[in-house]
Write an enzyme that holds these catalytic residues in place. Structure first.
Site, PDB file in Angstrom:
ATOM      1  N   LYS A  54       0.844  -1.208   0.000  1.00 56.68           N
ATOM      2  CA  LYS A  54       0.000   0.000   0.000  1.00 56.68           C
ATOM      3  C   LYS A  54       0.875   1.253   0.000  1.00 56.68           C
ATOM      4  CE  LYS A  54      -3.746  -2.488   2.217  1.00 56.68           C
ATOM      5  NZ  LYS A  54      -4.429  -2.892   3.449  1.00 56.68           N
ATOM      6  N   GLN A  98      -4.409  -1.592   9.706  1.00 59.41           N
ATOM      7  CA  GLN A  98      -4.345  -2.901   9.060  1.00 59.41           C
ATOM      8  C   GLN A  98      -4.973  -3.989   9.942  1.00 59.41           C
ATOM      9  OE1 GLN A  98      -3.229  -3.507   5.843  1.00 59.41           O
ATOM     10  NE2 GLN A  98      -4.028  -5.554   6.179  1.00 59.41           N
ATOM     11  N   ASP A 121     -11.188   2.512   4.156  1.00 56.20           N
ATOM     12  CA  ASP A 121     -11.509   1.077   4.124  1.00 56.20           C
ATOM     13  C   ASP A 121     -13.024   0.858   4.024  1.00 56.20           C
ATOM     14  OD1 ASP A 121      -9.355  -0.657   4.047  1.00 56.20           O
ATOM     15  OD2 ASP A 121      -9.015  -0.624   6.220  1.00 56.20           O
TER      16      ASP A 121
END
Ligand code: NAD
Length: 294
Positions: A54, A98, A121
């Site tokens: 990422k 994460q 997200d």
């Protein structure tokens, strides 16, 4: 038996990232540099790889990125404080913690602490509600958004199709169901899960079958209707002594036996995986646009 169409996520992700690059340049010219913060708690090897990918992709696009690595013993309060600081930081448009964090962390509370306008997200309840309401100002979770993009770009119509999704997680299964049942997609959707009865029979109904379980090669040839489109979200590490790493990646679908039956199928790796990162970058651009127009 025929040759299925292979839905190449690597190539499509590259095209999406090209679009993102052009949009980043346009935003940067207006004095806005999209910024993404990625927070990693602990040492999970797969998470480390995802986070590195990422951050690398941010660099390739010209985003500002911040990688925050915290020790596995970081407390809930310390992590909340990091999130609060990122919420207040005007150089950061997207925040991602994460998953999965270490077991002592209440992940749900962390997600709720993220400013929903920066929740790239798409896991915050406000964005979940916007997905249900089909409000485009919300952030759609990256993996199901990537699956939809794969279908769309291959010209696969979901209109009136029977779609079966195996898996009911908030990250993949449920948002995928909402996207497929939306007024834009118009599929008839079944969500199957670990307690579903006669899973093979449910799957055989599917014109579009999405496997998001985390069980290597669970979906067999006799679970699949001939001509179906199969989207394999699973990423499983299985031991393989012939590989330098000692493992290989495999999906939730027994690809070799299923592929010849399908009209289209995603490979693992190189299918859904690359799309997830590309959609994260798109979401970060959306956040940068929306926050800077406020
Ligand atoms: P999860 O563990 O949160 O959910 C798994 C789901 O599968 C659950 O809803 C459960 O009910 C269902 N399930 C478990 N065993 C089952 C069984 N025997 N029969 C039917 N259903 C069963 O997992 P997740 O986060 O949704 O991820 C699923 C898979 O997708 C994993 O392999 C994960 O690594 C992968 N994944 C890939 C990407 C990507 O970018 N390609 C992103 C996220 C997750």
């Amino acid at each position: 038996m025929s040759t299925p169409r292979i839905l190449d996520g690597k190539a499509l992700a590259a095209a999406v990232l090209d679009e993102c690059r052009a949009e980043t340049d346009a935003l940067t010219n207006q004095g806005i540099t999209p910024g993404l913060a990625v927070v990693l708690v602990g040492e999970d090897p797969a998470s480390k790889v995802y986070v590195a990918n990422k951050v690398r992709t941010c660099g390739e696009l010209g985003f500002h990125s911040r990688k925050i690595e915290l020790k596995a013993k970081t407390t809930q309060e310390e992590l909340l404080q990091v999130v609060r600081e990122l919420n207040a930081d005007s150089a950061i448009h997207g925040i991602l913690v994460q998953s999965p964090p270490p077991k002592h962390i209440d992940e749900e509370a962390i997600i709720r602490a993220i400013d929903p306008r920066k929740d790239v997200d798409g896991f915050h309840p406000e964005n979940v509600a916007k997905l249900v309401l089909e409000d485009p100002s919300g952030f759609v979770p990256c993996t199901p958004a990537g699956c939809m993009k794969l279908l769309e770009s291959a010209g696969i119509s979901t209109n009136g199709a029977e779609a079966v999704i195996i898996g009911r997680s908030m990250i993949v299964g449920k948002p995928m169901a909402l996207l497929l049942v939306s007024k834009k997609s118009n599929a008839t959707v079944t969500i199957a899960h670990s307690r579903s009865k006669d899973l093979p029979a449910i799957c055989r109904r599917a014109d579009i079958l999405v496997a998001a379980v985390g069980r290597p090669e669970m979906v067999k040839a006799d679970w699949v209707k001939p001509g179906a489109v199969v989207i394999d979200v699973g990423i499983n590490r299985v031991e393989d002594a012939s590989k330098k790493s000692g493992y290989r990646l495999t999906g939730d679908v027994a690809y070799q036996e299923v592929a010849p039956l399908c009209s289209a199928i995603t490979p693992v790796p190189g299918g859904v995986g690359p799309m997830t990162i590309a959609m994260l970058m798109k979401n970060t651009l959306q956040a940068a646009r929306q926050l800077s127009s406020m």
